[in-house]
Design a protein around this motif. Structure first.
Motif, PDB file in Angstrom:
ATOM      1  N   SER A 246       0.821  -1.220   0.000  1.00 14.61           N
ATOM      2  CA  SER A 246       0.000   0.000   0.000  1.00 14.61           C
ATOM      3  C   SER A 246       0.853   1.267   0.000  1.00 14.61           C
ATOM      4  O   SER A 246       0.465   2.269  -0.596  1.00 14.61           O
ATOM      5  CB  SER A 246      -0.966  -0.001   1.186  1.00 14.61           C
ATOM      6  OG  SER A 246      -0.244  -0.034   2.395  1.00 14.61           O
ATOM      7  N   SER A 247       2.023   1.242   0.640  1.00 14.85           N
ATOM      8  CA  SER A 247       2.866   2.447   0.675  1.00 14.85           C
ATOM      9  C   SER A 247       3.471   2.777  -0.681  1.00 14.85           C
ATOM     10  O   SER A 247       4.039   3.850  -0.864  1.00 14.85           O
ATOM     11  CB  SER A 247       3.970   2.302   1.720  1.00 14.85           C
ATOM     12  OG  SER A 247       4.816   1.230   1.392  1.00 14.85           O
TER      13      SER A 247
ATOM     14  N   ARG B  75       1.562   2.526  -3.574  1.00 26.17           N
ATOM     15  CA  ARG B  75       0.431   2.701  -4.493  1.00 26.17           C
ATOM     16  C   ARG B  75       0.196   4.138  -4.912  1.00 26.17           C
ATOM     17  O   ARG B  75      -0.313   4.384  -5.976  1.00 26.17           O
ATOM     18  CB  ARG B  75      -0.834   2.132  -3.881  1.00 26.17           C
ATOM     19  CG  ARG B  75      -0.794   0.629  -3.798  1.00 26.17           C
ATOM     20  CD  ARG B  75      -2.058   0.105  -3.187  1.00 26.17           C
ATOM     21  NE  ARG B  75      -1.902  -1.314  -2.941  1.00 26.17           N
ATOM     22  CZ  ARG B  75      -2.614  -2.240  -3.539  1.00 26.17           C
ATOM     23  NH1 ARG B  75      -3.537  -1.907  -4.402  1.00 26.17           N
ATOM     24  NH2 ARG B  75      -2.411  -3.504  -3.269  1.00 26.17           N
ATOM     25  N   HIS B  76       0.530   5.082  -4.086  1.00 29.50           N
ATOM     26  CA  HIS B  76       0.281   6.491  -4.389  1.00 29.50           C
ATOM     27  C   HIS B  76       1.617   7.210  -4.450  1.00 29.50           C
ATOM     28  O   HIS B  76       2.109   7.721  -3.448  1.00 29.50           O
ATOM     29  CB  HIS B  76      -0.655   7.107  -3.347  1.00 29.50           C
ATOM     30  CG  HIS B  76      -1.922   6.330  -3.201  1.00 29.50           C
ATOM     31  ND1 HIS B  76      -2.913   6.354  -4.160  1.00 29.50           N
ATOM     32  CD2 HIS B  76      -2.348   5.483  -2.242  1.00 29.50           C
ATOM     33  CE1 HIS B  76      -3.903   5.563  -3.786  1.00 29.50           C
ATOM     34  NE2 HIS B  76      -3.578   5.020  -2.633  1.00 29.50           N
ATOM     35  N   LEU B  77       2.189   7.231  -5.629  1.00 30.91           N
ATOM     36  CA  LEU B  77       3.542   7.745  -5.805  1.00 30.91           C
ATOM     37  C   LEU B  77       3.534   9.213  -6.195  1.00 30.91           C
ATOM     38  O   LEU B  77       2.628   9.672  -6.892  1.00 30.91           O
ATOM     39  CB  LEU B  77       4.261   6.916  -6.877  1.00 30.91           C
ATOM     40  CG  LEU B  77       4.343   5.414  -6.571  1.00 30.91           C
ATOM     41  CD1 LEU B  77       4.886   4.668  -7.768  1.00 30.91           C
ATOM     42  CD2 LEU B  77       5.193   5.169  -5.344  1.00 30.91           C
TER      43      LEU B  77
ATOM     44  N   THR C 267       8.984   7.115  -9.998  1.00 28.74           N
ATOM     45  CA  THR C 267       9.470   7.353  -8.639  1.00 28.74           C
ATOM     46  C   THR C 267      10.601   6.370  -8.360  1.00 28.74           C
ATOM     47  O   THR C 267      10.426   5.159  -8.509  1.00 28.74           O
ATOM     48  CB  THR C 267       8.346   7.174  -7.604  1.00 28.74           C
ATOM     49  OG1 THR C 267       7.287   8.084  -7.930  1.00 28.74           O
ATOM     50  CG2 THR C 267       8.847   7.456  -6.197  1.00 28.74           C
TER      51      THR C 267
ATOM     52  N   GLU D 192      -0.211   0.622  -9.095  1.00 27.61           N
ATOM     53  CA  GLU D 192      -1.629   0.571  -9.450  1.00 27.61           C
ATOM     54  C   GLU D 192      -1.964   1.330 -10.729  1.00 27.61           C
ATOM     55  O   GLU D 192      -2.662   0.847 -11.588  1.00 27.61           O
ATOM     56  CB  GLU D 192      -2.441   1.135  -8.293  1.00 27.61           C
ATOM     57  CG  GLU D 192      -3.725   0.417  -8.060  1.00 27.61           C
ATOM     58  CD  GLU D 192      -4.278   0.783  -6.707  1.00 27.61           C
ATOM     59  OE1 GLU D 192      -4.482   1.978  -6.451  1.00 27.61           O
ATOM     60  OE2 GLU D 192      -4.509  -0.136  -5.922  1.00 27.61           O
ATOM     61  N   SER D 193      -1.478   2.540 -10.842  1.00 25.78           N
ATOM     62  CA  SER D 193      -1.735   3.346 -12.027  1.00 25.78           C
ATOM     63  C   SER D 193      -0.867   2.839 -13.166  1.00 25.78           C
ATOM     64  O   SER D 193       0.345   2.778 -13.050  1.00 25.78           O
ATOM     65  CB  SER D 193      -1.406   4.813 -11.735  1.00 25.78           C
ATOM     66  OG  SER D 193      -1.436   5.555 -12.922  1.00 25.78           O
TER      67      SER D 193
ATOM     68  N   ARG E 261       2.308   4.857 -14.308  1.00 19.24           N
ATOM     69  CA  ARG E 261       3.335   5.197 -13.307  1.00 19.24           C
ATOM     70  C   ARG E 261       4.242   4.004 -13.080  1.00 19.24           C
ATOM     71  O   ARG E 261       3.823   2.867 -13.175  1.00 19.24           O
ATOM     72  CB  ARG E 261       2.689   5.616 -11.990  1.00 19.24           C
ATOM     73  CG  ARG E 261       1.932   6.921 -12.132  1.00 19.24           C
ATOM     74  CD  ARG E 261       1.363   7.340 -10.788  1.00 19.24           C
ATOM     75  NE  ARG E 261       0.639   8.575 -10.933  1.00 19.24           N
ATOM     76  CZ  ARG E 261       1.144   9.764 -10.622  1.00 19.24           C
ATOM     77  NH1 ARG E 261       2.355   9.863 -10.132  1.00 19.24           N
ATOM     78  NH2 ARG E 261       0.430  10.848 -10.794  1.00 19.24           N
TER      79      ARG E 261
END
Length: 179
Positions: A103-104, A106-108, A113, A129-130, A133
């Motif tokens: 989960s850490s 998933r939102h980059l 990144t 996830e995206s 990215r």
């Protein structure tokens, strides 16, 4: 400065489209992707990431591609070491299949990144996830072979090559060789 011959690089990047490129495992980037490096404040590999991005941008220009990676932004933040280790293991065990994305990761903060870790795992490029990215995890540099001359530089450039859509080849004289 990257020390690779133009001929080797041209062979390596022949799979990159001239207009745009696609992120490995995903969709084409339709704009200049942002590059964000997350590491400790004084990590010496930050310079190596900047050199690798410059290397790929020069190579893309030499090929006549209009595609480029964006400038490198550095964020001083804690690196999620356990998540990178877990993701690395998931990618190693399922290189073409579904992977467990912590989960850490998933939102980059960037389209690309790059985490500069301190721990030991297999450096990787992965699909979060995206679909547009990418996350690159670079293992710690205190242990061999990462502490040998040019190894960290080449591993970083190799993983960014994967983010550009390049796969391994079998030529040990090229950057994208996968043993």
């Amino acid at each position: 400065m990257m020390k690779l011959s133009t001929t080797c690089v041209l062979l390596v990047v022949s799979g990159i489209a001239v207009g745009t490129t696609r992120a490995q495992f995903g969709e084409r980037w339709q704009r200049v992707p942002s590059v964000v490096v997350i590491s400790a404040r004084d990590d010496p590999r930050l310079k190596l990431v900047e050199e690798a991005v410059a290397f790929w941008n020069r190579t893309l220009q030499e090929l006549g591609s209009g595609f480029r990676l964006g400038p490198v932004e550095h964020l001083v933040e804690p690196v999620p070491e356990e998540a990178l280790q877990s993701f690395s293991q998931s990618i190693v065990h399922h290189p073409r299949g579904p992977v467990d994305i912590p989960s850490s990761l998933r939102h980059l903060p960037g389209d690309l990144t790059v985490y500069l870790a301190d721990t030991d795992f297999i450096s990787f490029t992965g699909p979060p996830e995206s679909r547009s990215r990418r996350v690159v995890g670079i293992r710690g540099f205190d242990e061999p072979p990462m502490n040998l001359p040019n190894v960290a530089r080449n591993v970083i450039a190799h993983e960014i090559g994967h983010a550009l859509g390049l796969e391994h080849n079998s030529d040990p004289t090229t950057l994208m060789c996968g043993r």
